[in-house]
Design an enzyme around this catalytic site. Structure first.
Site, PDB file in Angstrom:
ATOM      1  N   ASP A  50     130.808   7.377  30.895  1.00 19.38           N
ATOM      2  CA  ASP A  50     131.155   8.234  29.737  1.00 19.38           C
ATOM      3  C   ASP A  50     131.298   9.700  30.133  1.00 19.38           C
ATOM      4  O   ASP A  50     132.290  10.343  29.791  1.00 19.38           O
ATOM      5  CB  ASP A  50     130.203   8.020  28.536  1.00 19.38           C
ATOM      6  N   LEU A 140     117.856   0.937  24.856  1.00 14.61           N
ATOM      7  CA  LEU A 140     118.619   0.500  23.678  1.00 14.61           C
ATOM      8  C   LEU A 140     118.956   1.681  22.770  1.00 14.61           C
ATOM      9  O   LEU A 140     119.360   1.506  21.628  1.00 14.61           O
ATOM     10  CB  LEU A 140     117.832  -0.569  22.899  1.00 14.61           C
ATOM     11  N   SER A 141     118.766   2.881  23.305  1.00 12.60           N
ATOM     12  CA  SER A 141     119.198   4.090  22.611  1.00 12.60           C
ATOM     13  C   SER A 141     118.499   4.380  21.301  1.00 12.60           C
ATOM     14  O   SER A 141     119.123   4.659  20.275  1.00 12.60           O
ATOM     15  CB  SER A 141     120.698   4.032  22.370  1.00 12.60           C
ATOM     16  N   ASP A 187     126.351   6.593  23.495  1.00 14.22           N
ATOM     17  CA  ASP A 187     125.330   6.020  22.614  1.00 14.22           C
ATOM     18  C   ASP A 187     125.579   6.393  21.158  1.00 14.22           C
ATOM     19  O   ASP A 187     125.517   5.546  20.258  1.00 14.22           O
ATOM     20  CB  ASP A 187     123.935   6.498  23.036  1.00 14.22           C
ATOM     21  N   TYR A 239     119.058  10.767  36.479  1.00 11.92           N
ATOM     22  CA  TYR A 239     120.286  10.764  35.675  1.00 11.92           C
ATOM     23  C   TYR A 239     121.124  12.013  35.980  1.00 11.92           C
ATOM     24  O   TYR A 239     122.321  11.934  36.251  1.00 11.92           O
ATOM     25  CB  TYR A 239     119.931  10.688  34.180  1.00 11.92           C
TER      26      TYR A 239
HETATM   27  C1  GLA Z   1     122.440   6.869  28.793  1.00 11.55           C
HETATM   28  C2  GLA Z   1     123.271   8.019  28.243  1.00 11.55           C
HETATM   29  C3  GLA Z   1     124.722   7.616  28.034  1.00 11.55           C
HETATM   30  C4  GLA Z   1     125.305   6.967  29.271  1.00 11.55           C
HETATM   31  C5  GLA Z   1     124.357   5.890  29.797  1.00 11.55           C
HETATM   32  C6  GLA Z   1     124.829   5.334  31.112  1.00 11.55           C
HETATM   33  O1  GLA Z   1     122.341   5.858  27.845  1.00 11.55           O
HETATM   34  O2  GLA Z   1     122.729   8.460  27.013  1.00 11.55           O
HETATM   35  O3  GLA Z   1     125.477   8.740  27.645  1.00 11.55           O
HETATM   36  O4  GLA Z   1     125.613   7.917  30.245  1.00 11.55           O
HETATM   37  O5  GLA Z   1     123.035   6.369  29.970  1.00 11.55           O
HETATM   38  O6  GLA Z   1     125.991   4.615  30.932  1.00 11.55           O
END
Ligand code: GLA
Length: 397
Positions: A50, A140-141, A187, A239
């Site tokens: 993304d 799972l955000s 997400d 990250y």
């Molecule tokens: C997390 C971040 C997303 C994306 C994913 C990896 O969930 O919030 O924006 O970068 O990692 O795909």
């Protein structure tokens, strides 16, 4: 984490709007003006693409965060939740990047992102009460679910009339600038744009989104989520390092983002970049290709056809991007040995969850086999469940 006040709902999950309303009444002594909710997400494929302006294919899941909310006198945001005894709150004019930590930063960050471009006098204060059944730190955000539910509530209460892509951007700004996690737009887009039964195929450069039906039920498949219970946070460490490597690779290749490279451009990049930077870029470039191939396969042949792409995505994250963990690798290997059509870690990595696509008749045995493999390796029992593609953010009443 979960409130005792939460009542079971006929047919399974908890009545989140009901429990958020109860919490609101208990806290503020009056009923809320409304309740809004937004789901967590599972990313089917397209990891760390993304922020490289590439492609993702997430879907909203049945686990949600509900926000009961009302306007209040003054210009402050006040929030309470079932998942922390700590209240959150601040005067709108005083919310600033870096000031707040913990769950309140997501709430205040969204208020900041939505209010900062508007005259403060035009925006009244808000009271919020939040309940959620999205597991925290499981990949799972839960953070996007919280941001998006709050964004929808504030948008309506403040009469901003923003569209969903703008609300997604507000959630991302909150996370990037107030929480301090340099995450992309995936997400929040999944949480706001999700549709029942479908995944969201998003071009993260143009922001064009299409619903791609998953047809799991028709194909007799379960989508199993294996939460390793190793928790992660994206405001720290790996990250941001991965993101920096991708930006370095794009600069070396002379493109504005890795989205502009195709797999056939990789040999050239290998001559320009150090070995590690090259591998980071190779993951992103091949992952973009896997996403577009997965969409074509889903449309032409249905979900059983994408298994090998999921497993290839995992191998790329394990070997090239190096964001998997031994527990995530074990979840994937044990799933494949137990008959999964494909499996991969999902989300940002460094912990969290893996997903496996498996025929319904083999699903229970797979779940048992994964638990046994974890026990055999001396790892804590993973939390395993199935997810279904669900509706995105909505007003509950
Ligand atoms: C997390 C971040 C997303 C994306 C994913 C990896 O969930 O919030 O924006 O970068 O990692 O795909």
């Amino acid at each position: 984490m979960l409130s005792d006040a939460a009542r079971p709902r006929p047919g399974g999950g908890r009545d989140l709007p009901g429990s958020a309303t109860e919490g609101f009444v208990r806290t503020y002594g009056k009923p809320p003006e409304g309740v809004w909710s937004a789901p967590g997400r599972v990313n089917l494929i397209g990891e760390h693409t993304d922020y490289n302006e590439g492609f993702v294919l997430p879907f909203a899941i049945q686990h949600r965060t509900a926000v009961a909310a009302s306007l209040s006198p003054g210009h402050s945001v006040r929030a309470r939740s079932t998942f922390s005894s700590e209240p959150a709150g601040a005067a709108l004019a005083e919310i600033a990047p870096g000031k707040d930590a913990g769950w309140g930063a997501y709430v205040l960050g969204v208020a900041w992102a939505l209010s900062s471009a508007r005259p403060l006098a035009s925006l009244p204060g808000v009271d919020l009460f939040i309940d959620s059944d999205v597991p925290v730190g499981a990949g799972l955000s839960s953070s996007a679910a919280l941001e998006c539910a709050v964004a929808c509530a504030l948008d309506e209460l403040w009469g901003l009339g923003l569209d969903r892509p703008s609300l997604a951007l507000a959630g991302q700004r909150a996370e990037n600038e107030v929480v301090g996690a340099p995450t992309g737009i995936m997400d929040q887009s999944a949480s706001l744009l999700g549709e029942g039964g479908s995944a969201v195929f998003l071009d993260c450069r143009t922001r064009h989104a299409e619903a791609v039906p998953l047809r799991l039920e028709e194909a007799g498949l379960d989508l199993v989520v294996i939460d390793t219970c190793e928790h992660h946070a994206h405001a720290t460490g790996g990250y941001a390092e991965r993101r920096a490597s991708c930006e370095r690779a794009a600069r070396l290749a002379g493109v504005s983002a890795l989205r502009d490279l195709r797999p056939e451009d990789l040999p050239k990049l290998a001559e320009l970049a150090d070995e590690e930077t090259y591998r980071r870029a190779r993951h992103v470039v091949t992952e973009d290709a896997r996403v577009t191939e997965a969409v074509a396969l889903l449309r032409a042949s249905g979900p059983a056809a994408i298994g090998p792409l999921l497993s290839a995505s995992h191998a790329s994250m394990r070997d090239d991007f190096e964001i998997s963990t031994p527990a995530l690798d074990l979840a994937v290997e044990a799933s494949l040995s137990a008959g999964a059509l494909g499996a991969r870690m999902t989300g940002g990595g460094f912990g969290g969850a893996a997903i496996a696509v498996v025929r319904k008749e083999a699903s229970a045995a797979l779940q048992e086999a994964v638990k046994e493999a974890f026990a055999g390796a001396g790892l804590a029992t993973p939390s395993i469940s199935t997810v279904v593609p669900s509706q995105g953010a909505r007003r509950e009443y």
